[in-house]
Scaffold this motif. Structure first.
Motif, PDB file in Angstrom:
ATOM      1  N   CYS A  10      -7.403  -0.363  -6.856  1.00 45.70           N
ATOM      2  CA  CYS A  10      -6.032  -0.194  -6.340  1.00 45.70           C
ATOM      3  C   CYS A  10      -5.003  -0.371  -7.463  1.00 45.70           C
ATOM      4  O   CYS A  10      -4.875  -1.449  -8.034  1.00 45.70           O
ATOM      5  CB  CYS A  10      -5.747  -1.190  -5.225  1.00 45.70           C
ATOM      6  SG  CYS A  10      -4.044  -1.036  -4.636  1.00 45.70           S
ATOM      7  N   CYS A  14      -2.291   5.920  -1.642  1.00 45.22           N
ATOM      8  CA  CYS A  14      -2.689   6.810  -2.750  1.00 45.22           C
ATOM      9  C   CYS A  14      -4.167   7.204  -2.681  1.00 45.22           C
ATOM     10  O   CYS A  14      -4.608   8.106  -3.374  1.00 45.22           O
ATOM     11  CB  CYS A  14      -2.403   6.131  -4.086  1.00 45.22           C
ATOM     12  SG  CYS A  14      -3.537   4.773  -4.440  1.00 45.22           S
ATOM     13  N   LYS A  15      -4.951   6.495  -1.887  1.00 46.35           N
ATOM     14  CA  LYS A  15      -6.372   6.790  -1.634  1.00 46.35           C
ATOM     15  C   LYS A  15      -7.320   6.434  -2.793  1.00 46.35           C
ATOM     16  O   LYS A  15      -8.496   6.785  -2.758  1.00 46.35           O
ATOM     17  CB  LYS A  15      -6.586   8.266  -1.250  1.00 46.35           C
ATOM     18  CG  LYS A  15      -5.838   8.658   0.006  1.00 46.35           C
ATOM     19  CD  LYS A  15      -6.184  10.059   0.426  1.00 46.35           C
ATOM     20  CE  LYS A  15      -5.418  10.383   1.706  1.00 46.35           C
ATOM     21  NZ  LYS A  15      -5.540  11.764   2.101  1.00 46.35           N
ATOM     22  N   CYS A  64       0.829  -1.213   0.000  1.00 42.47           N
ATOM     23  CA  CYS A  64       0.000   0.000   0.000  1.00 42.47           C
ATOM     24  C   CYS A  64       0.862   1.261   0.000  1.00 42.47           C
ATOM     25  O   CYS A  64       1.784   1.396   0.800  1.00 42.47           O
ATOM     26  CB  CYS A  64      -0.921  -0.001   1.223  1.00 42.47           C
ATOM     27  SG  CYS A  64      -1.883   1.526   1.363  1.00 42.47           S
ATOM     28  N   ARG A  65       0.532   2.199  -0.877  1.00 40.99           N
ATOM     29  CA  ARG A  65       1.283   3.468  -0.957  1.00 40.99           C
ATOM     30  C   ARG A  65       0.419   4.674  -0.561  1.00 40.99           C
ATOM     31  O   ARG A  65       0.740   5.811  -0.897  1.00 40.99           O
ATOM     32  CB  ARG A  65       1.799   3.667  -2.364  1.00 40.99           C
ATOM     33  CG  ARG A  65       2.736   2.543  -2.780  1.00 40.99           C
ATOM     34  CD  ARG A  65       3.598   2.966  -3.908  1.00 40.99           C
ATOM     35  NE  ARG A  65       4.220   1.801  -4.518  1.00 40.99           N
ATOM     36  CZ  ARG A  65       4.895   1.851  -5.630  1.00 40.99           C
ATOM     37  NH1 ARG A  65       5.030   2.974  -6.279  1.00 40.99           N
ATOM     38  NH2 ARG A  65       5.442   0.755  -6.124  1.00 40.99           N
ATOM     39  N   CYS A 119      -8.476   3.592  -3.468  1.00 43.03           N
ATOM     40  CA  CYS A 119      -9.476   2.659  -2.932  1.00 43.03           C
ATOM     41  C   CYS A 119     -10.580   3.414  -2.205  1.00 43.03           C
ATOM     42  O   CYS A 119     -11.766   3.169  -2.409  1.00 43.03           O
ATOM     43  CB  CYS A 119      -8.819   1.644  -2.002  1.00 43.03           C
ATOM     44  SG  CYS A 119      -7.849   2.415  -0.690  1.00 43.03           S
TER      45      CYS A 119
HETATM   46  S1  SF4 Z   1      -5.560   2.085  -3.611  1.00 42.28           S
HETATM   47 FE1  SF4 Z   1      -5.713   1.969  -1.374  1.00 42.28          FE
HETATM   48  S2  SF4 Z   1      -4.713   0.031  -0.833  1.00 42.28           S
HETATM   49 FE2  SF4 Z   1      -4.082   0.539  -2.931  1.00 42.28          FE
HETATM   50  S3  SF4 Z   1      -2.175   1.641  -2.653  1.00 42.28           S
HETATM   51 FE3  SF4 Z   1      -3.770   3.186  -2.790  1.00 42.28          FE
HETATM   52  S4  SF4 Z   1      -4.336   3.558  -0.600  1.00 42.28           S
HETATM   53 FE4  SF4 Z   1      -3.161   1.645  -0.654  1.00 42.28          FE
END
Ligand code: SF4
Ligand code: SF4
Length: 345
Positions: free
Chosen positions: A229, A194-195, A191-192, A197
């Protein structure tokens, strides 16, 4: 042994060809299987989530509707509300999106009421469920034409006729019962933050600080976050599922309930085959060449035939997960994994 009728179509974009093939298959199956058509036959469809570009568009159903009209059979598109918030969550929103997506030629019915509250408990007495919550307008019909799009699915592995029956005909509560053990997990190493999700979670169930975290009390197991994601950091709890096989079994049992006592016709479009399903509101690219259109009276046989054709075409198992669904569905009497393929030239 059930028959699966098949007509190759080499491109989804050839709408005229798709329509002609679907109508020819419907005519063929009605005649060869001596199916008595009822005076009203709803078309179970998936209208596609907002933003999805690869669902089967309604202009491809014109050939089927023309055939029914010629026979003086009334029809309508029928759908059910989804579990998560969004454009298909209530009848009003659903009808609005159906119109935007071009489902206008015949009336659109939302089978489980404004909020998914209108359902019939169908008795099945199987391992996971004694009764299933099937949308009332579907449960009360004696015959449906189940129009399915064959493609992948994050949790089910793949989606075709069984998925269309199981999730597609269940009321909201029925969908929740099937999904209830399906809360995904987050790999905090991948997980990075990135939001993406959280932005795509219809329930507001994901909080992102240094890493994403799923609120189990809010999550409905819809799997939208897994598809969103970009770092493949969200995964389904397949270990538990693999051991217990519960999700696949529940799908098969709900499909059994949705089909119980009906003289259904299944028509599956193995076109625009994407990794994820039409509930994902994203633009996706097909992952395999178009195969064609299939028709059967057996939902297990038609799904098995789609998988077999795709495996053969790609020389590998494209969708590995979810195959136990077919085995279990056969075991409980929903249909047969062995079939005769009748190819229309
Ligand atoms: S989409 Fe969600 S789970 Fe995937 S990297 Fe971004 S914050 Fe992390
Ligand atoms: S956390 Fe994921 S699976 Fe749960 S409701 Fe949100 S998008 Fe759906």
């Amino acid at each position: 042994m059930p028959n699966v009728y098949f007509k190759p179509v080499d491109s989804y974009s050839k709408t005229k060809e798709v329509n002609a093939a679907a109508a020819e298959l419907l005519k063929m199956i009605v005649e060869k299987e001596e199916i008595k058509l009822h005076s009203f036959i709803p078309l179970k469809v998936h209208i596609g989530e907002k933003g999805n570009k690869t669902f089967i568009e309604p202009k491809n159903f014109d050939g089927i509707i023309d055939y029914l009209e010629e026979k003086k059979i009334r029809t309508a598109f029928i759908e059910t509300n989804v579990l998560y918030r969004g454009q298909r969550n209530t009848m009003q929103n659903h009808l609005k999106l159906a119109k935007e997506h071009g489902f206008t030629r015949v009336p659109v019915l939302i089978g489980d009421g404004e909020y998914g509250e209108d359902y019939v408990l169908v008795e099945i007495n199987k391992k996971n469920f004694t009764h299933c919550k099937i949308a009332r307008s579907i449960a009360e019909e004696k015959q449906l034409i189940v129009l399915s799009h064959f493609k992948g699915h994050m949790l089910a592995g793949f989606g075709g006729a069984i998925k269309q029956l199981a999730m597609g005909c269940a009321s909201k509560g029925g969908k929740l019962e099937q999904h209830s053990n399906s809360i995904p997990k987050i790999n905090i190493i991948k997980c990075r933050a990135c939001k993406a999700c959280a932005a795509n979670c219809p329930e507001g169930a994901i909080l992102v600080g240094k890493r994403a975290r799923i609120d189990k009390n809010k999550c409905v197991g819809c799997a939208a976050c897994m598809a969103a994601c970009p770092y493949k950091a969200i995964f389904s709890n397949w270990i538990a599922s693999f051991i217990t096989k519960r999700f696949e079994e529940k799908l098969a049992e709900y499909a059994y309930a949705a089909a119980k006592g009906k003289e259904n016709i299944y028509i599956t479009f193995a076109l625009n085959i994407t990794r994820n399903c039409d509930c994902v509101g994203l633009s996706m690219r097909p992952i395999a060449k178009d195969i064609g259109i299939l028709a059967s009276t057996d939902p297990v046989a038609i799904d098995q035939a789609c998988l077999d054709m795709l495996d053969k075409r790609e020389n590998r198992k494209v969708f590995r997960k979810g195959r136990y669904t077919l085995q279990y569905a056969e075991n409980i009497g929903l249909g047969s994994r062995t079939y005769d393929l009748v190819e229309l030239k």
